[in-house]
Design an enzyme around this catalytic site. Structure first.
Site, PDB file in Angstrom:
ATOM      1  N   TRP A   1      -0.821   0.149  -0.554  1.00  0.00           N
ATOM      2  CA  TRP A   1      -1.803   1.214  -0.748  1.00  0.00           C
ATOM      3  C   TRP A   1      -3.225   0.720  -0.478  1.00  0.00           C
ATOM      4  CZ3 TRP A   1       1.157   5.159  -0.666  1.00  0.00           C
ATOM      5  CH2 TRP A   1       2.402   5.136  -1.302  1.00  0.00           C
TER       6      TRP A   1
ATOM      7  N   THR B   1      -4.650   5.046 -12.362  1.00  0.00           N
ATOM      8  CA  THR B   1      -4.275   6.438 -12.615  1.00  0.00           C
ATOM      9  C   THR B   1      -4.984   6.954 -13.862  1.00  0.00           C
ATOM     10  OG1 THR B   1      -2.407   5.904 -14.058  1.00  0.00           O
ATOM     11  CG2 THR B   1      -1.975   5.971 -11.662  1.00  0.00           C
TER      12      THR B   1
ATOM     13  N   GLU C   1      -7.657   3.737  -8.015  1.00  0.00           N
ATOM     14  CA  GLU C   1      -8.567   2.990  -8.905  1.00  0.00           C
ATOM     15  C   GLU C   1      -8.104   3.095 -10.363  1.00  0.00           C
ATOM     16  OE1 GLU C   1     -10.496   1.102  -7.573  1.00  0.00           O
ATOM     17  OE2 GLU C   1     -11.554   1.935  -5.865  1.00  0.00           O
TER      18      GLU C   1
END
Length: 377
Positions: free
Chosen positions: A153, A361, A359
């Protein structure tokens, strides 16, 4: 704290540039999945990729409060571009705050000078919110570390010029993680295909593979084992960037909904004059203003060198939840038209969702906030 004339001028300049250069290109580029590297270089050359960093190294020396307002202005016109500025700033943070004087003098001016783009590599396929569980290894071999593993990611994967990578140098839990600054052309560094995302399609997100990547010891940032603390410190600041992006996105959704409600008529009058829609729009406006106030308060604590971890998590949580709700309500205001790509609100709806995820959840933010409350009692 009143903004300085310089800050007012800077924010006004960014607003004008964003309106002229970003807004007209956003929809088509997102549809085509085309990353606007030319625009990023342009923003870099006018100083927007180093706003919160010291002038000594070519930065803008702007308070975080001003930097975040710049990010919000960009996000209102094109979230991908605002995300680029936020992630790049996050990628430079470890070097700027934990690098030695020699490291900062050597590398930071180029990193924030405008031509280079950074990526922040913490998450892994099986270690997202649980960053302490990362398994990428860095083994000391003479005058270099050999990095092996994979990061997941990663925003700017495959297009960044440098990667700030966190890897395990020992099995000593959170004290066994170190931070490295890795150039993109280092042998053994490769990238997966871009993820097929529901939003922010113009911003590439990939796996970063490390297959025996050899990194000189001099490119370790901080002491060996300091990486976990560096990563969390960077994320505290990065969460404010996400809050500002979400606020700008929500502002864009609100403006689109208000404009439509002023023009669309039902039962002989604009739908904004119907109390049901008018009150919905009022709630949307309150949500945007609340989010903005929260990130500004957190930024002021940051600028005053006061603890701000709690406030950063609150700002990220509220701003991103609010952005999702405002974008959802904007689609509702437009009705059937809002569900089509003829209007931008469906794109805002898709883009808002990831704000609640990256950054950290929003479930993690609630965990951080609850733990802060427990320890402050």
């Amino acid at each position: 704290m009143l903004p300085t004339p310089e800050a007012v001028d800077l924010i006004g300049l960014v607003r004008d540039i964003a309106e002229r250069e970003l807004r007209p290109r956003a929809a088509a580029a997102e549809e085509a999945g085309e990353y606007p590297r030319d625009l990023i270089r342009m923003l870099g050359r006018i100083g927007l990729l180093g706003l919160p960093y010291e002038e000594t190294y070519g930065g803008g020396a702007q308070p975080y409060e001003v930097y975040l307002q710049v990010v919000e202005e960009l996000a209102e016109r094109w979230a991908t571009v605002a995300l680029t500025v936020s992630v790049h700033t996050l990628s430079c943070w470890p070097l700027a705050t934990h690098g030695t004087l020699e490291q900062r003098k050597r590398w930071l001016p180029n990193l924030i000078g405008g031509d280079l783009l950074g990526a922040y590599c913490l998450s892994e396929p099986h270690a997202g919110s649980d960053a302490a569980a990362l398994t990428t290894r860095a083994v000391l071999d003479g005058d270099a570390y050999v990095l092996t593993g994979a990061k997941a990611w990663i925003t700017h994967g495959g297009i960044a010029d440098f990667y700030t990578i966190f890897a395990r140098t020992s099995d000593d839990g959170t004290r066994g993680i170190s931070c490295f600054l890795v150039p993109a052309d280092t042998p053994g560094l490769s990238f997966g295909a871009p993820e097929k995302k529901m939003g922010l399609s113009a911003s590439p997100t990939t796996i970063v593979n490390l297959d025996g990547v050899r990194v000189p010891v001099e490119r370790r940032i901080g002491r060996e084992g300091d990486g976990f603390g560096i990563a969390l410190g960077a994320l505290n600041s990065g969460r404010l960037g996400v809050a500002a992006i979400a606020t700008g996105l929500a502002e864009a959704a609100l403006r689109a909904a208000v404009a439509y409600a002023r023009e669309r008529e039902q039962f002989g009058q604009p739908i904004i004059d119907h109390q049901g829609l008018g009150f919905l729009l009022a709630d949307m406006a309150a949500a945007v203003e609340s989010a903005r106030a929260l990130y500004v308060v957190a930024a002021r604590r940051h600028d005053a060198s006061q603890p701000f971890r709690h406030q950063a998590s609150v700002a990220k949580l509220v701003a991103t939840d609010n952005a999702m709700q405002v974008a959802t309500d904007a689609v509702q205001v437009l009705g059937g038209a809002g569900y089509t790509r003829d209007h931008p609100v469906e794109r805002y709806f898709r883009e808002a969702k990831v704000m609640q995820i990256f950054e950290g959840t929003n479930q993690i933010q609630r965990l951080v906030i609850s733990r802060e409350l427990r320890s402050s009692g």
